[in-house]
Design an enzyme around this catalytic site. Structure first.
Site, PDB file in Angstrom:
ATOM      1  CG  ASP A  15      15.889  18.296 -21.954  1.00 35.65           C
ATOM      2  OD1 ASP A  15      15.239  17.311 -22.369  1.00 35.65           O
ATOM      3  OD2 ASP A  15      15.933  19.375 -22.559  1.00 35.65           O
ATOM      4  NE  ARG A  28      10.908  10.430 -26.818  1.00 42.08           N
ATOM      5  CZ  ARG A  28      11.661  11.517 -26.649  1.00 42.08           C
ATOM      6  NH1 ARG A  28      12.582  11.812 -27.533  1.00 42.08           N
ATOM      7  NH2 ARG A  28      11.466  12.301 -25.620  1.00 42.08           N
ATOM      8  CG  HIS A  32      11.852   8.547 -20.482  1.00 36.27           C
ATOM      9  ND1 HIS A  32      12.296   9.842 -20.399  1.00 36.27           N
ATOM     10  CD2 HIS A  32      11.003   8.510 -21.547  1.00 36.27           C
ATOM     11  CE1 HIS A  32      11.742  10.565 -21.378  1.00 36.27           C
ATOM     12  NE2 HIS A  32      10.959   9.774 -22.080  1.00 36.27           N
ATOM     13  NE  ARG A  66       7.911  14.756 -23.777  1.00 38.14           N
ATOM     14  CZ  ARG A  66       9.205  14.663 -23.553  1.00 38.14           C
ATOM     15  NH1 ARG A  66       9.762  13.482 -23.388  1.00 38.14           N
ATOM     16  NH2 ARG A  66       9.955  15.727 -23.485  1.00 38.14           N
ATOM     17  CG  LEU A 126      17.821  14.961   0.146  1.00 40.37           C
ATOM     18  CD1 LEU A 126      18.326  16.362  -0.207  1.00 40.37           C
ATOM     19  CD2 LEU A 126      18.559  13.938  -0.728  1.00 40.37           C
ATOM     20  NE  ARG A 183      16.363  22.376 -20.479  1.00 41.77           N
ATOM     21  CZ  ARG A 183      15.105  22.608 -20.818  1.00 41.77           C
ATOM     22  NH1 ARG A 183      14.489  23.649 -20.327  1.00 41.77           N
ATOM     23  NH2 ARG A 183      14.471  21.813 -21.643  1.00 41.77           N
TER      24      ARG A 183
HETATM   25  C1  FPP Z   1      13.300  14.817 -20.466  1.00 42.89           C
HETATM   26  O1  FPP Z   1      13.977  14.144 -21.491  1.00 42.89           O
HETATM   27  C2  FPP Z   1      12.895  13.871 -19.434  1.00 42.89           C
HETATM   28  C3  FPP Z   1      11.621  13.606 -19.050  1.00 42.89           C
HETATM   29  C4  FPP Z   1      10.440  14.279 -19.605  1.00 42.89           C
HETATM   30  C5  FPP Z   1      11.314  12.556 -18.056  1.00 42.89           C
HETATM   31  C6  FPP Z   1      12.192  12.532 -16.857  1.00 42.89           C
HETATM   32  C7  FPP Z   1      12.022  11.243 -16.181  1.00 42.89           C
HETATM   33  C8  FPP Z   1      12.993  10.508 -15.657  1.00 42.89           C
HETATM   34  C9  FPP Z   1      14.394  10.926 -15.602  1.00 42.89           C
HETATM   35  C10 FPP Z   1      12.640   9.196 -15.086  1.00 42.89           C
HETATM   36  C11 FPP Z   1      13.127   9.007 -13.721  1.00 42.89           C
HETATM   37  C12 FPP Z   1      12.683  10.060 -12.793  1.00 42.89           C
HETATM   38  C13 FPP Z   1      12.554   9.842 -11.481  1.00 42.89           C
HETATM   39  C14 FPP Z   1      12.204  10.943 -10.555  1.00 42.89           C
HETATM   40  C15 FPP Z   1      12.750   8.503 -10.892  1.00 42.89           C
HETATM   41  P1  FPP Z   1      13.396  14.195 -22.955  1.00 42.89           P
HETATM   42  O2  FPP Z   1      12.537  13.009 -23.164  1.00 42.89           O
HETATM   43  O3  FPP Z   1      12.733  15.509 -23.202  1.00 42.89           O
HETATM   44  O4  FPP Z   1      14.713  14.076 -23.799  1.00 42.89           O
HETATM   45  P2  FPP Z   1      14.969  14.649 -25.254  1.00 42.89           P
HETATM   46  O5  FPP Z   1      15.006  16.154 -25.130  1.00 42.89           O
HETATM   47  O6  FPP Z   1      16.302  14.073 -25.587  1.00 42.89           O
HETATM   48  O7  FPP Z   1      13.874  14.158 -26.140  1.00 42.89           O
END
Ligand code: FPP
Length: 236
Positions: A15, A28, A32, A66, A126, A183
């Site tokens: 997160d 944003r 990611h 989203r 793994l 988390r």
């Molecule tokens: C939460 O942050 C994150 C996500 C919903 C997406 C997770 C995806 C990745 C880390 C991309 C790479 C993943 C892999 C497996 C290659 P958020 O957007 O909720 O953050 P915020 O709480 O700051 O808004």
């Protein structure tokens, strides 16, 4: 670290990508994208430590709420990750497995998943479970439906069902329950992640945002785990 205190299975709620991007004055999607780097670090970390399972929460059943533009960016990043990382993951003996209902993902994304899962299916150093369109309740419901269908067929006796029978029908079958769920991003919620499998998991929360997570942070988390005393409801 004391022998036996290394977790076998670590699960991570990644997160804070959006907030990371905002802090840099970026959209944003950049957060990611940056979030791919700590996934690499976590895979390396688990390999070096001899941890056999790593489960990362990439996209929840709730994340469809989203904006479509952000959903598309995340799907694109997953696809890019799979095509760019699979050769190295494969060379390192990592088995990639998606957990969740991938049938509704965009076609290009599903193709990347099949490619990566197929190439790495025989690996066993793994297991990297990537949770995508995953929800813990949906996971349990799916297992219940499978077991109910077997009961209707007369293949199982409902009275004789065990917890292990349920575990065996979950997406994570073959991996032990997670010893620790991490988390990042300061929230202290489980957010429908591995709710059956995580019944006895140690929960580790850090304020750090996912893109900022380093190998040292993971080391600190595992160190913390090694100092926990797991009692499973019993006494010391
Ligand atoms: C939460 O942050 C994150 C996500 C919903 C997406 C997770 C995806 C990745 C880390 C991309 C790479 C993943 C892999 C497996 C290659 P958020 O957007 O909720 O953050 P915020 O709480 O700051 O808004």
């Amino acid at each position: 670290m004391e022998e036996g205190k290394i977790p076998k299975h670590i699960a991570i709620i990644m997160d804070g990508n959006g907030r990371w991007a905002k802090k840099q004055g970026l959209a944003r999607g950049y957060g990611h994208r940056e979030g791919m780097k700590p996934v690499r670090r976590a895979v390396e970390f688990c390999r070096n430590k001899g941890i056999s399972c790593l489960t990362v929460f990439a996209f929840s059943t709730e994340n469809w709420k989203r904006p479509a533009s952000e959903v598309n960016i995340i799907m694109g990043i997953l696809r890019e990750y799979l095509y760019s990382e699979t050769p190295e993951l494969n060379a390192n003996g990592v088995k990639v497995r998606f957990i969740g209902d991938i049938s509704v993902l965009p076609q290009e994304c599903r193709e990347a998943i099949y490619y990566s899962e197929k190439i790495t299916e025989k690996n066993d150093s793994l297991t990297l479970n990537i949770a995508c369109n995953y929800g813990g309740r949906a996971d349990i419901l799916r297992a219940v439906k499978t077991l109910a269908a077997k009961a209707v067929q007369g293949d199982i006796e409902p009275e004789e069902l065990t917890e292990d029978d349920v575990s065996a029908e979950l997406y994570t079958s073959g991996c032990p329950d997670p010893d620790m769920i991490i988390r990042t991003g300061a929230e202290k919620r489980i957010s429908n992640f591995l709710i059956w499998q995580g019944a006895y998991s140690e929960l580790y929360f850090t304020d750090k945002l996912w893109p900022d997570i380093t190998e040292d942070d993971l080391e600190e988390a595992v160190q913390w785990y090694s100092e926990r005393q797991r009692r499973y409801g019993g006494l010391k």
